[in-house]
Design a protein around this motif. Structure first.
Motif, PDB file in Angstrom:
ATOM      1  N   TRP A  92       0.813  -1.218   0.000  1.00 23.67           N
ATOM      2  CA  TRP A  92       0.000   0.000   0.000  1.00 23.67           C
ATOM      3  C   TRP A  92       0.843   1.262   0.000  1.00 23.67           C
ATOM      4  CZ3 TRP A  92      -4.834  -0.404  -1.341  1.00 23.67           C
ATOM      5  CH2 TRP A  92      -5.498  -1.597  -1.103  1.00 23.67           C
ATOM      6  N   GLU A  93       2.019   1.221   0.583  1.00 27.41           N
ATOM      7  CA  GLU A  93       2.867   2.410   0.633  1.00 27.41           C
ATOM      8  C   GLU A  93       3.490   2.720  -0.726  1.00 27.41           C
ATOM      9  OE1 GLU A  93       5.565   2.442   3.913  1.00 27.41           O
ATOM     10  OE2 GLU A  93       3.997   1.828   5.301  1.00 27.41           O
ATOM     11  N   GLN A  94       3.664   1.716  -1.567  1.00 29.46           N
ATOM     12  CA  GLN A  94       4.212   1.916  -2.912  1.00 29.46           C
ATOM     13  C   GLN A  94       3.149   2.510  -3.781  1.00 29.46           C
ATOM     14  OE1 GLN A  94       7.019   1.802  -4.467  1.00 29.46           O
ATOM     15  NE2 GLN A  94       8.379   0.567  -3.262  1.00 29.46           N
TER      16      GLN A  94
END
Length: 71
Positions: free
Chosen positions: A69-71
């Motif tokens: 999700w952070e990418q």
């Protein structure tokens, strides 16, 4: 039933911005159509993977994939 319920609520101007759902209603088509057609966020527990790949521990099951999700 989710799209039908949303349509009826929208007609009566009673549609909320978010709803909590039972696991049976947390489906990709419901999540996408609710967001695109009514700007409604749906929240609920994702159903377990019941595919043959998961049962037999062969092939690629959902557990083989993850979203960063952070990418």
């Amino acid at each position: 039933m989710t799209p039908i319920i949303h349509a009826h609520l929208a007609e009566k101007q009673l549609l909320q911005s978010a709803y909590l759902l039972d696991t049976a209603y947390v489906k990709a088509d419901n999540l996408v159509s609710s967001e695109t057609e009514y700007q409604v966020d749906l929240y609920g527990k994702v159903p377990p993977d019941t595919s043959w790949q998961e049962r037999n521990k062969t092939g690629f099951a959902l557990s083989c994939f993850a979203i960063d999700w952070e990418q």
